[in-house]
Design an enzyme around this catalytic site. Structure first.
Site, mmCIF file in Angstrom:
data_model
loop_
_atom_site.group_PDB
_atom_site.id
_atom_site.type_symbol
_atom_site.label_atom_id
_atom_site.label_comp_id
_atom_site.label_asym_id
_atom_site.label_seq_id
_atom_site.Cartn_x
_atom_site.Cartn_y
_atom_site.Cartn_z
ATOM 1 N N LYS A 36 62.484 5.596 50.595
ATOM 2 C CA LYS A 36 62.391 6.003 49.191
ATOM 3 C C LYS A 36 63.232 5.050 48.343
ATOM 4 O O LYS A 36 63.998 4.238 48.865
ATOM 5 C CB LYS A 36 62.871 7.446 49.034
ATOM 6 C CG LYS A 36 64.322 7.662 49.417
ATOM 7 C CD LYS A 36 64.718 9.123 49.338
ATOM 8 C CE LYS A 36 66.182 9.291 49.731
ATOM 9 N NZ LYS A 36 66.629 10.676 49.644
ATOM 10 N N ARG A 135 67.757 22.959 46.053
ATOM 11 C CA ARG A 135 66.947 21.942 45.385
ATOM 12 C C ARG A 135 65.477 22.287 45.599
ATOM 13 O O ARG A 135 64.797 22.715 44.678
ATOM 14 C CB ARG A 135 67.304 20.554 45.927
ATOM 15 C CG ARG A 135 66.629 19.415 45.203
ATOM 16 C CD ARG A 135 67.158 18.061 45.662
ATOM 17 N NE ARG A 135 66.817 17.753 47.047
ATOM 18 C CZ ARG A 135 67.164 16.620 47.659
ATOM 19 N NH1 ARG A 135 67.877 15.711 47.007
ATOM 20 N NH2 ARG A 135 66.807 16.391 48.901
ATOM 21 N N TYR A 275 80.913 -11.134 24.189
ATOM 22 C CA TYR A 275 80.923 -10.105 23.144
ATOM 23 C C TYR A 275 82.308 -9.465 23.018
ATOM 24 O O TYR A 275 82.980 -9.210 24.022
ATOM 25 C CB TYR A 275 79.915 -9.006 23.481
ATOM 26 C CG TYR A 275 78.469 -9.416 23.303
ATOM 27 C CD1 TYR A 275 77.965 -9.767 22.057
ATOM 28 C CD2 TYR A 275 77.606 -9.418 24.394
ATOM 29 C CE1 TYR A 275 76.627 -10.131 21.899
ATOM 30 C CE2 TYR A 275 76.266 -9.774 24.253
ATOM 31 C CZ TYR A 275 75.786 -10.125 22.999
ATOM 32 O OH TYR A 275 74.476 -10.488 22.849
ATOM 33 N N MET A 323 73.135 -8.445 28.774
ATOM 34 C CA MET A 323 71.856 -7.972 29.288
ATOM 35 C C MET A 323 71.289 -8.924 30.341
ATOM 36 O O MET A 323 70.789 -8.501 31.381
ATOM 37 C CB MET A 323 70.851 -7.806 28.142
ATOM 38 C CG MET A 323 69.504 -7.261 28.589
ATOM 39 S SD MET A 323 68.287 -7.195 27.251
ATOM 40 C CE MET A 323 68.984 -5.922 26.210
#
Length: 383
Positions: A36, A135, A275, A323
């Site tokens: 998964k 769950r 930044y 980013m």
């Protein structure tokens, strides 16, 4: 290099891990490879064929889309089990393709039986029991109705398994809760057997339970993180090592995440880097600009904390991770050039950046860091 970073997956490391895990569980317990989360970030399409080559014939996924990707990627037939999401319209596809799936609510059970009857082919299901995870799964109250429904549609349903999932077997603080789940599971299983409901397989263990609670191995174990060469937690690793004479880690990491130096930049003392004002150059510095940022899975929380490897030496991330790029300090690394290899995760010469080191610096779990690696980073198989 068309992409700004790429991932190498080691085939020999995987074979080592599969061999170790199969030896650990013994010949009478089936091994299910949990893939998964895009095979824990390693890539379903890349990982599944080499897992099959390494002797894996049973795979567990979370959802129908993962099962579909896996089915298309495997060179030969294997058992595929969906542990979580499959919508009712997808049941026909699953049954037609012999995909097994967990059942944890009556709607899915009754719908699966209807579709199976229409197709003239039995649905292969795993009945999930709620034992304390809270769950998914049938709790004691709902189990009676599930039993009755199962008895009614048994001609169209093949009970492949009865299962549950433990709520934190990787941590000793959950010890009592895990043992309570184990006892309740066995109690519920006994009740089902008294009513002539007998599955092909009983399975409850994940990687952590397989190591810390050997009694949970039963007929099959569902192994995720350990096949990729990582331990579920430091506690699990310590427990295993404490019980064995050989203190070396038997697992090998599969993954190496690499990029290249995009540019070099000289910065004079006193200037801020990137930044904001989070990092001010304490001296004249040389920076390497690396074309990987938080959009590529390198967490912004590693700003001013992360490290990479360049020319076999550690280089610190300075300033805020952007980013798409980050800056690293190469002032004290000789002869760094544009296009030099940068290792974000993995080994270079005798140094390594481990997944655990990311966790220590950024509060990310092993699992979180790996599964956040974007699917469009190219993944290549290496020896």
């Amino acid at each position: 290099m068309l992409h700004s970073s790429y991932i190498e997956i080691s085939k020999s490391a995987l074979q080592n891990n599969i061999n170790f895990l199969k030896k650990e569980i013994g010949p009478n317990v089936r091994f299910s490879s949990v893939i998964k989360g895009n095979a824990y970030g390693h890539g379903i399409e890349q990982f599944a064929p080499i897992a099959q080559e390494s002797g894996v014939d049973h795979f567990s996924v979370f959802s129908a889309d993962e099962a579909s990707r896996l089915l298309e990627s495997l060179p030969k037939a294997a058992t595929i089990v969906i542990m979580g999401y499959i919508d009712n319209p997808e049941l026909e596809w699953a049954i037609q393709n012999d995909i097994e799936f967990f059942v944890f609510e009556l709607d899915r059970l009754t719908e699966a039986a209807k579709v199976a009857m229409k197709l003239g082919k039995r649905a292969k299901i795993h009945l999930e029991l709620e034992t304390g995870m809270n769950r998914t799964g049938f709790d004691k109250g709902a189990l009676e109705q599930a039993e009755a429904t199962l008895q009614q549609c048994i001609a169209h349903v093949e009970l492949q398994g009865i299962c549950t999932h433990y709520a934190g077997a990787e941590s000793l603080q959950n010890h009592d809760r895990v043992l309570s789940q184990y006892r309740l599971f066995n109690k519920m299983l006994l009740q089902l057997r008294k009513n002539s409901i007998t599955p092909t397989q009983i399975h409850t263990a994940c990687s952590a339970a397989m190591v810390s609670y050997p009694e949970t191995r039963m007929d099959m174990v569902r192994i995720g993180i350990m096949q990729y060469g990582l331990w579920p937690s430091p506690e699990t690793y310590s427990q295993y090592i404490g019980q064995h004479g050989d203190k070396t880690d038997p697992l090998k990491r599969l993954i190496n995440w690499k990029s290249r130096v995009m540019s070099l930049k000289s910065v004079t003392q006193g200037n801020f880097i990137g930044y904001g004002t989070s990092y001010q150059a304490p001296r004249d510095m040389v920076l390497a600009v690396v074309p990987v940022g938080y959009s590529w899975g390198y967490s912004r929380s590693l700003s001013n904390q992360g490290q990479v490897l360049i020319r076999g030496q550690r280089a610190a991330v300075v300033g805020i991770v952007n980013m798409n790029v980050m800056m690293v300090d190469v002032t004290n690394i000789k002869d760094v050039q544009k296009h030099d290899e940068v290792v974000l995760l993995g080994k270079q010469k005798d140094q390594s950046i481990t997944v655990a080191s990311f966790g220590e610096l950024s509060t990310q779990l092993n699992y979180e860091l790996l599964t956040r690696l974007p699917t469009n980073i190219p993944r290549y198989i290496v020896d």
